[in-house]
Every structure is written in C-alpha cells, then in structure tokens.
Design a protein around this motif. Structure first.
Motif, PDB file in Angstrom:
ATOM      1  N   GLU A  13      21.941 -20.597  42.420  1.00 47.86           N
ATOM      2  CA  GLU A  13      22.064 -21.554  43.515  1.00 47.86           C
ATOM      3  C   GLU A  13      20.680 -21.795  44.107  1.00 47.86           C
ATOM      4  O   GLU A  13      19.760 -20.997  43.909  1.00 47.86           O
ATOM      5  N   GLN A  27      21.301 -23.635  49.511  1.00 50.05           N
ATOM      6  CA  GLN A  27      22.707 -23.255  49.351  1.00 50.05           C
ATOM      7  C   GLN A  27      22.922 -21.805  49.770  1.00 50.05           C
ATOM      8  O   GLN A  27      23.948 -21.470  50.374  1.00 50.05           O
ATOM      9  N   LYS A  45      31.334 -18.437  49.741  1.00 48.39           N
ATOM     10  CA  LYS A  45      30.373 -18.177  48.673  1.00 48.39           C
ATOM     11  C   LYS A  45      31.115 -17.683  47.437  1.00 48.39           C
ATOM     12  O   LYS A  45      32.047 -16.882  47.558  1.00 48.39           O
TER      13      LYS A  45
END
Length: 278
Positions: free
Chosen positions: A92, A96, A103
C-alpha cells in the motif's frame, strides 16, 4: 409421554454454559497462529510500501528477511509463533497506511512515525526505532555552510508528502515554501537536477541515499530531534487489540538485544557528522 418445557432459567443456564465453552475455546487460541483476531487466522498479514527501499528492506522484496524492517517483522513473527512461510505481505502507499478506516492486514510497517495526530485515527505499537533526521545536499551547496536553522531557512527545500519530514521542515525549521514530492524518486531527481538545495530525511535513508542512489550527494548535517515525533511504530486499524500481543514480542526483542543487533547491522551512522540544533 410428553415432556415438560424447560424453564427460562434452565435455558439461560444452558446458553451461558455454551457461551463459556466458546469463550474458553477462543481464549485457548489467543496469542497463537490460530488467534481469531488475526486478519487471516493461521498467518500474519503485514503491509508495507511499494517499492521498498534499503536499508529498511532490500531488493524491493519484503519477504527476503533482508533490511532492518523486513528482518524485524520476521523476528516479531517468530516470537509470536509464526513460521516464516506464514508471514504474508501486502502493499500500500504511505498515504493509505496512515489513513483512517479498515485495514486488510494485521499491521503495517514502512518507517511510520508515531504522532498524536496519527494516534487519533489509528492504533500504534510501542516504538521500535527512534531515528535521527538528516540534511542531504549536493557537494558545494550553500547548505554545507549552514550552522543554524536561520541559515537553513534560506535554502530551497524538498520533502515527501505526508511525512514527518515535511512537518519538521515546516514546523521546526520554519520553512513555509518547501517543494513537496509524491515519492522518493521524484525528490532525489529534483536534488540532482538542482531544483532544490536540500532534502530532509531519516538518517538511515540518508546513508543509503548518499551511498547508492545519489552517490554524489552528501549528508550535510544531523538535525535536532522533533519532540512531536515519537519514533517508528507498527500501525494497526484503530482499536485492534492484537497490538498487545505484538508489543510483547517487541519487548522481548528489545530485552534480548535483537533490535539493537539489527540497528548495528543495517542502520550504522557516522558519529562525526555535524549537528544543527536550532
């Protein structure tokens, strides 16, 4: 013969007994690779950036166990009871990683500094490393003559978006017009192209930058610590109570000298670099 209906009390007692059995089974699995709190029970799912950079991880391969953070993750996994093949990596961006919300992993690692603002939207582990910040410049740059923050305010700065480096340059040094870049590649190209005079980055990154990525560049100085940057921590979804288990592993690695050994192996710095304090 018809039986009598069970009383409400007997139903409640049976339900409580069943719940107790379920709770006991879950408790028996806690802090094992079958812990139901894991994103995917049976494996430790870890997020990092794409690409990854030395000395934190090597060859853009977090799974090879090379580099400070890759080796640290596998050491944590071992303390938690996971075999290396049961560590699964996902990728990621930095933005992010520090964004609020769900998550798709257990925790993330990519030199994420623990700050009060970030702690309001995510859960962090205990700090595993406290880096110094460094100033990187090209030879002959005006940065080489700087001895104070007042001098540093006179040069053209470049920083990466979303990082505590940006906060440091703006809030601690007091530079309001730093050029902001989306990634390290663009930042370093700007330095080489004389679009900026100085880059602020963590010392281990600066060491690799000046040794390999931009070998003609040099570390001009070390900067005084930022009191608002508590050091690097693993990032979890807000409220994820796996953090307690991971913190136990980090504490063991600190106590047995593993983390100090990894620092010595991957993050050694020149003790004679000049320091600018204000």
């Amino acid at each position: 013969m018809l039986g009598t209906a069970p009383s409400a009390g007997r139903i409640a007692l049976a339900a409580a007994f069943a719940l107790g059995l379920m709770t006991s089974a879950a408790s028996a699995q806690d802090k094992t690779p079958d812990d139901p709190r894991l994103f995917a029970p049976g494996q430790l799912t870890v997020a990092t950036s794409d690409p990854v950079f030395p000395p934190w991880m090597m060859d853009n391969d977090p799974a090879n166990g090379e580099g400070f953070e890759s080796a640290l993750v596998y050491a944590i996994a071992e303390k938690m009871g996971f075999a290396p093949e049961n560590v699964v990596w996902v990728r990621e961006t930095f933005d992010q990683a520090i964004a609020p919300g769900a998550k798709n992993y257990d925790f993330g690692i990519q030199q994420i500094s623990v700050t009060e603002d970030r702690s309001a939207i995510a859960t962090f582990s205990d700090v595993y490393y406290q880096p110094q910040k460094a100033v990187v410049a090209m030879p002959g740059s005006v940065v080489g003559d700087a001895t104070s923050f007042a001098d540093l305010r006179e040069v053209r700065w470049g920083v990466m978006i979303g990082t505590t480096d940006l906060d440091y340059v703006a809030q601690i040094i007091g530079v309001t017009d730093a050029a902001v870049y989306n990634d390290q590649v663009g930042l370093f190209q700007a330095l080489q192209g004389n679009q900026i005079d100085a880059v602020a980055t963590e010392l281990p990154t600066a060491l690799y930058l000046t040794a390999v990525q931009v070998p003609e560049a040099e570390i001009a100085a070390i900067l005084t610590p930022d009191e608002n940057d508590y050091g690097h921590g693993l990032i979890f979804e807000q409220g994820n109570d796996l953090v307690e288990w991971v913190n136990e592993a980090i504490a063991e690695l600190q106590a047995d000298g593993t983390i100090d050994g990894l620092v010595a192996q991957f993050l050694i710095a020149d003790p004679d670099l000049p320091v600018i304090t204000e």
